[in-house]
Every structure is written in structure tokens, then in C-alpha cells.
Scaffold this active site. Structure first.
Site, PDB file in Angstrom:
ATOM      1  CD  GLU A  33      50.084 -37.316  14.070  1.00 17.63           C
ATOM      2  OE1 GLU A  33      48.921 -37.568  13.481  1.00 17.63           O
ATOM      3  OE2 GLU A  33      50.921 -36.360  13.991  1.00 17.63           O
ATOM      4  CG  ASP A  40      47.588 -37.061  10.539  1.00 13.71           C
ATOM      5  OD1 ASP A  40      46.633 -36.698  11.287  1.00 13.71           O
ATOM      6  OD2 ASP A  40      48.805 -37.265  10.822  1.00 13.71           O
ATOM      7  CG  ASP A  71      46.308 -32.662  22.213  1.00  9.96           C
ATOM      8  OD1 ASP A  71      45.861 -31.571  22.581  1.00  9.96           O
ATOM      9  OD2 ASP A  71      46.043 -32.990  21.301  1.00  9.96           O
ATOM     10  CG  HIS A 111      45.801 -36.143  14.283  1.00  9.34           C
ATOM     11  ND1 HIS A 111      47.145 -35.536  13.679  1.00  9.34           N
ATOM     12  CD2 HIS A 111      45.197 -35.007  14.689  1.00  9.34           C
ATOM     13  CE1 HIS A 111      47.089 -34.102  13.865  1.00  9.34           C
ATOM     14  NE2 HIS A 111      45.825 -34.010  14.538  1.00  9.34           N
TER      15      HIS A 111
HETATM   16  C1  F6R Z   1      44.689 -30.502  19.555  1.00  7.42           C
HETATM   17  C2  F6R Z   1      44.316 -31.521  19.060  1.00  7.42           C
HETATM   18  C3  F6R Z   1      44.542 -31.968  17.700  1.00  7.42           C
HETATM   19  C4  F6R Z   1      43.887 -30.889  16.785  1.00  7.42           C
HETATM   20  C5  F6R Z   1      44.017 -31.048  15.248  1.00  7.42           C
HETATM   21  C6  F6R Z   1      43.401 -30.042  14.351  1.00  7.42           C
HETATM   22  O1  F6R Z   1      44.545 -30.455  20.946  1.00  7.42           O
HETATM   23  O2  F6R Z   1      43.788 -32.588  19.649  1.00  7.42           O
HETATM   24  O3  F6R Z   1      43.893 -33.502  17.162  1.00  7.42           O
HETATM   25  O4  F6R Z   1      42.341 -30.895  17.155  1.00  7.42           O
HETATM   26  O5  F6R Z   1      45.354 -31.417  14.961  1.00  7.42           O
HETATM   27  O6  F6R Z   1      44.102 -28.819  14.503  1.00  7.42           O
HETATM   28  P1  F6R Z   1      43.535 -27.382  13.912  1.00  7.42           P
HETATM   29  O7  F6R Z   1      42.079 -27.287  14.443  1.00  7.42           O
HETATM   30  O8  F6R Z   1      44.703 -26.578  14.372  1.00  7.42           O
HETATM   31  O9  F6R Z   1      43.427 -27.896  12.402  1.00  7.42           O
END
Ligand code: F6R
Length: 259
Positions: A143, A136, A67, A138
């Protein structure tokens, strides 16, 4: 789904790095899907160390990032492209043309997303998709209520995710609300998935993903339908798993040939 509980985030990330390294040694031209965020940083550091001290060779590897923020280019310090350059690409021998990060500055986002999907197909599909998880539920930036069949597209972040990601931005900077993300359906096509999660903040999402119903309210729960998923969590992120003791005993008692 194989659930591996490790004592700490350091052990989670070093085991994740060993899984990636094993793939790269067995299949030097592997296609790997990559996440950003706080969780995988030590994994990238360990892969860089393995490259520098154990000759782990990334010269034939191809990567696709999950992403990117819409509106941020590769030079913006908060873009995921910048994160990848700083934490990984600049420190290993992967040719730039084999690395792919969604283009946050794409003028025609739907067209870009179609091309990103074709590029993954043309590379032969993703051998190992590494994932984090949001509080959440995702994966990527799919989301809650994302279609479980979704493809790469633009998404709007929830307020919870915007708040969680504020820590990476300066206090006067606005966290972009829009992102380009691989879809849940795209992620599900990867041959194998490896999801890493650390810290108490992830415990509810991890339990919902593994032991809850498959629901678009927890996009990560779609992985229950994937034939090859490893979930690597630290004790804190495993804290709400009802069958935690069972998962620990499965891992302890693995037959040698399965290790
Ligand atoms: C980022 C991504 C997100 C993160 C998730 C957890 O490329 O795909 O799904 O893996 O938001 O983020 P952290 O590791 O910062 O808690």
C-alpha cells in the site's frame, strides 16, 4: 517501460496470456509470479484454453503468488489460494508442489515470509512477474508508503483496498485487514514484469505509476526503475496518460524484429 494500449479488457488479457504462453514455450521450466483479483481472471481462462486446445504445457512451470489474506486458508472461498485453484491450478497440468501461495494460516508470519523469499531464490528467481494495480497505486498489497525496498511481509490494507475487495466477500463477511505480500524490493528482482490494468477506476493510478514521480505514495512507480516492464492497459485505464498518443504510435511503429 513498454506501454501497450488495447481497446478492451478482453484484448488486454488475451495478449497477457500470449506473453505468458510464449515464455512457457521458450522456457518450459519458467518461474512465474502470479496475481489474483478481478483483472486477471480472463487471462487465466485463456491460459486454460491454451492448455486444453493448444497443448500449452505447465508441467515444469513453478509459480509464486503475490499475496494472501492472513487468517484465510486454502479452503476458504475468498482466499487467494482458493481463487488460484478454481481459476487456474485445477485446470492445467501444473504439479501442486510447484505452486506456491503465501500461507494465510502461518503461525509464525515473519518466519514464513523468510521461507517464501528463500523458495523464490532457490527456484532461480522469478522470470516473469505478472501484476495488477490497485486504485491507490499498490502492487501486490504494498500500500502507499510501503518501502520501495520492502521484502515479503505482513501489511495492513488501506480502507480503500478493503472497500474495493468487498465485492469478493459475502455481505455479512468481514474482509481481512492483514495480508502477506511480496515486497516491492522482491518484485523488483523479477527478471521481467507484466502489469495489467483495466477500467477507468485504474486510470489515475496508471498515470501516476508511468508519468508521475517515483514515490512510495505510488508503490507501482518503483517499476520506473525496473529494466524490463510491459504495461498492458485498456483504453479506459489509459485515459489519464498524458503521452497516450505517443505510446500508441510507438506500438504501431515497432520494427518487425521487435514484435
Ligand atoms: C492481487 C494483487 C493486487 C491486485 C489489485 C487489483 O493478488 O496483488 O495488487 O492486483 O488490487 O485488483 P483487481 O484486479 O481486482 O482490480
Amino acid at each position: 517501460m513498454e506501454i501497450i494500449i488495447q481497446p478492451s479488457s478482453q484484448e488486454v488479457c488475451s495478449l497477457a496470456a500470449r506473453i505468458v504462453a510464449k515464455l512457457v514455450r521458450e522456457k518450459p521450466a519458467a518461474v512465474i509470479g502470479l496475481p489474483t483479483g478481478g483483472t486477471p481472471r480472463p487471462m487465466y481462462a485463456e491460459l486454460v484454453r491454451m492448455h486444453q486446445t493448444e497443448q500449452l504445457d505447465f508441467s515444469r512451470v513453478t509459480t509464486f503468488n503475490l499475496d494472501e489474506y492472513v487468517g484465510l486458508g486454502p479452503d476458504h472461498p475468498c482466499s487467494y489460494h482458493y481463487y488460484m485453484t478454481e481459476n487456474f491450478f485445477n485446470h492445467v497440468n501444473i504439479p501442486e508442489k510447484q505452486t506456491h501461495v503465501p500461507d494465510g494460516l502461518a503461525e509464525d508470519v515473519p518466519d514464513f515470509c523468510r521461507h517464501y523469499e528463500s523458495a523464490i531464490r532457490e527456484a532461480g528467481g522469478i522470470d516473469l512477474q505478472i501484476l495488477g494495480i490497485g486504485e491507490d497505486g499498490h502492487i501486490g498489497f504494498n500500500e502507499p508508503t510501503s518501502s520501495l525496498a520492502s521484502r515479503t511481509r505482513i501489511k495492513t490494507l488501506t480502507q480503500k483496498t478493503v472497500d474495493a475487495n468487498k465485492r469478493f466477500f459475502k455481505s455479512d463477511e468481514i474482509v481481512p485487514r492483514h495480508v502477506i505480500t511480496l515486497g516491492v524490493g522482491t518484485i523488483m528482482e523479477a527478471k521481467r514484469c507484466l502489469l495489467i490494468a483495466c477500467g477507468q477506476g485504474k486510470a489515475v493510478a496508471v498515470a501516476a505509476m508511468v508519468e508521475g514521480p517515483v514515490t512510495a505514495m505510488t508503490p507501482a512507480s518503483a517499476l520506473q526503475f525496473h529494466p524490463s516492464v510491459v504495461l498492458l492497459v485498456d483504453e479506459a485505464a489509459a485515459g489519464r496518460l498524458a503521452l497516450g498518443d505517443y505510446y500508441r504510435s510507438v506500438y504501431r511503429n515497432k520494427p518487425d524484429w521487435q514484435r
